[in-house]
Design an enzyme around this catalytic site. Structure first.
Site, short mmCIF file in Angstrom:
data_model
loop_
_atom_site.label_atom_id
_atom_site.label_comp_id
_atom_site.label_asym_id
_atom_site.label_seq_id
_atom_site.Cartn_x
_atom_site.Cartn_y
_atom_site.Cartn_z
N THR A 98 0.84 -1.35 -0.04
CA THR A 98 -0.30 0.25 -0.05
C THR A 98 0.76 1.49 -0.02
O THR A 98 0.76 1.97 -1.05
CB THR A 98 -0.49 -0.35 1.55
N SER A 137 -6.96 -0.84 -5.80
CA SER A 137 -7.66 -1.27 -4.47
C SER A 137 -5.42 -1.57 -5.15
O SER A 137 -4.94 -2.10 -6.11
CB SER A 137 -7.63 -1.94 -4.11
N THR A 138 -4.42 -1.73 -4.63
CA THR A 138 -3.33 -2.11 -3.94
C THR A 138 -3.29 -3.40 -4.29
O THR A 138 -2.45 -4.01 -4.79
CB THR A 138 -2.76 -1.39 -2.32
N ASN A 139 -3.93 -4.45 -4.25
CA ASN A 139 -3.97 -5.63 -3.87
C ASN A 139 -4.47 -5.91 -5.29
O ASN A 139 -4.36 -7.35 -5.44
CB ASN A 139 -5.38 -5.94 -3.35
N THR A 184 35.84 -37.27 -11.56
CA THR A 184 35.03 -37.55 -11.07
C THR A 184 35.40 -37.73 -9.52
O THR A 184 36.19 -38.50 -9.21
CB THR A 184 34.10 -38.68 -10.94
N SER A 315 46.56 -9.11 -5.66
CA SER A 315 46.90 -9.20 -4.03
C SER A 315 47.53 -7.95 -3.59
O SER A 315 48.26 -6.97 -4.91
CB SER A 315 47.65 -10.65 -3.89
N LYS A 321 50.36 -12.00 -8.92
CA LYS A 321 49.12 -12.53 -8.45
C LYS A 321 47.71 -11.93 -9.10
O LYS A 321 47.04 -11.09 -8.18
CB LYS A 321 48.62 -13.15 -6.45
#
Length: 466
Positions: A98, A137-139, A184, A315, A321
């Site tokens: 609302t 309505s907001t709804n 795996t 880094s 790095k």
């Protein structure tokens, strides 16, 4: 400078320069929660609905031409990106949205008042509720606007998935000749082509793309005219049909009036469904990103099968790095989306009776997830996948020094004898071929045919006629 406004609870001073009013002021006081504002896309979707309602109400004789045109023009300005600083309520709020609806109503009313030559706050010219919110309505407005906003955001995400899929397929082709160790449970398994690995990534994203394309259909039910709980109280029947038809035209998407507006207003399961598919995409993006980080690890003391584009120094203490920052960022995005999915799930199931009071939480996380995922897909594609290269020689060396080819011997000599070959190779640090020769399990010529690693990446039994 201030102006005085009134509501059910009394009077409040409102800054004279702002376009919102007393209802928005109370929401600012009541919900100092997150500092996140309502999604601009949702605001635009609500503005589109308000524009449509104003036009229809004018055409049906409920608004004067001047009022209807002024509200519609103010809504067009919002749709064109103006007045975004006037939508100030917190993304999380009580009242099922609302406060957001009233924020839009007040901004539209005060801007329309200006367009008619009046002063902000003179609601005798244009009233936020009686005029801007007429037959609404907001709804019914808020969940319909959320559906529109979600569809608008689904399209760029689907297009981003298509681009990422194409980039992965390009790498599938580029790496088709790169043979390597398949793994795996983080252990050496059997040979695989690097291109085959990327074909699996592309396949996963292709599924996500298709699912997101199809789920739009679930969002196309509009509840405008349902008003408070979907029964349509205080809404003219002609208005109900006209407003839904015109919103579809203006939104540019395939909306349709819901046959059961009570269902659409009280139930939020469609947003859970969409969120679940966003989570599935996040899972696939996260898995791919984890793999890219692992396959590029090192570069001297890791797997080093892939080289990621170097995006920035990694880094503040270790010179030289460079970290896999793009996959890391995508991984964090994936975690965020999964958390948002849980919030959406809990909010949807917590709705009670004829309305879900937690729609603002659903909207915040759903629209945020759509936007964040679109950005993540884009950076993974452009900043990482497109620039990937393979260390083909290193891949081949790792394969040659592994024992993964022993699996190809099983159909020819059995599992137990193949295990002895693997143990001999491990103990003496020799190749599988050398260990098999030492144990005299098969002639050298036959071993060469069986242990061809490329043959192991295709269906069939290596070393037998096709």
């Amino acid at each position: 400078m201030v102006r005085l406004e009134k509501d059910l609870l009394g009077e409040r001073e409102v800054p004279a320069t702002v376009y919102y009013g007393i209802h928005t002021m109370r929401a600012l006081e009541n919900f100092p929660l997150t500092e996140y504002k309502v999604s601009p896309v949702l605001i635009k979707a609500i503005a589109l609905i308000k524009k449509t309602a104003a036009e229809v109400n004018f055409e049906l004789g409920y608004l004067t031409k001047e009022k209807g045109q002024a509200i519609a023009q103010a809504a067009d300005e919002i749709l064109n990106g103006q007045w975004q600083d006037q939508f100030v309520v917190d993304a999380l709020q009580g009242g099922a949205g609302t406060s957001t609806n009233m924020n839009v109503n007040e901004v539209l009313a005060n801007r329309a008042i200006e367009l008619l030559g009046g002063q902000k706050g003179n609601y005798s010219l244009v009233h936020p509720l009686n005029d801007v919110n007429m037959h609404q309505s907001t709804n019914d407005v808020y969940p319909t606007a959320l559906r529109i906003a979600a569809i608008w955001l689904l399209k760029p995400l689907s297009e981003g998935c298509a681009a990422l899929q194409e980039a992965l397929q390009a790498k599938e082709a580029a790496f088709a000749g790169v043979i390597k160790v398949g793994r795996t449970e983080m252990q050496d398994a059997v040979p695989i082509m690097l291109g085959q690995e990327f074909s699996a990534y592309a396949g996963a994203i292709a599924r996500d793309r298709w699912r997101l394309h199809k789920v739009e259909e679930r969002l196309r039910q509009a509840a405008l005219g349902g008003t408070a709980i979907g029964t349509g109280i205080n809404a003219n029947k002609k208005y109900i049909f006209m407003v839904n038809d015109r919103v579809r035209q203006y939104a540019g998407i395939g909306l349709a009036r819901a046959e059961n507006m009570i269902d659409v207003i009280q139930n939020a399961d469609v947003f859970v469904e969409v969120s679940g598919l966003l989570k599935a995409l996040a899972v696939n993006l996260g898995k791919i990103s984890h793999d890219l980080r692992l396959l590029s690890s090192g570069p001297r003391a890791g797997l080093r099968e892939l080289r990621l584009p170097e995006r920035q120094a990694g880094s503040s203490i270790m010179p030289g790095k460079v970290n896999p920052i793009i996959p890391e960022a995508v991984n964090q995005t994936a975690f965020h989306i999964m958390a948002s999915d849980m919030a959406i799930t809990m909010a949807a199931q917590s709705g009670q009776l004829e309305l879900n009071a937690f729609m603002p939480l659903i909207a915040h996380h759903l629209l945020g997830s759509l936007k964040i995922l679109t950005n993540a897909v884009h950076i993974l594609d452009e900043f990482c996948v497109q620039g990937l290269t393979a260390d083909e020689e290193h891949c081949r060396n790792l394969l040659e020094n592994s024992q993964v080819s022993v699996t190809a011997l099983v159909p020819h000599i059995g599992y137990d004898l193949a295990s002895k070959v693997a143990r001999r190779a491990s103990e003496e640090n020799i190749t599988i071929r050398a260990a098999a020769l030492a144990l005299a399990v098969l002639p050298a010529e036959k071993l060469d045919a069986i242990l061809d690693p490329r043959a192991m990446t295709r269906p069939g039994i290596a070393g037998t006629p096709k």
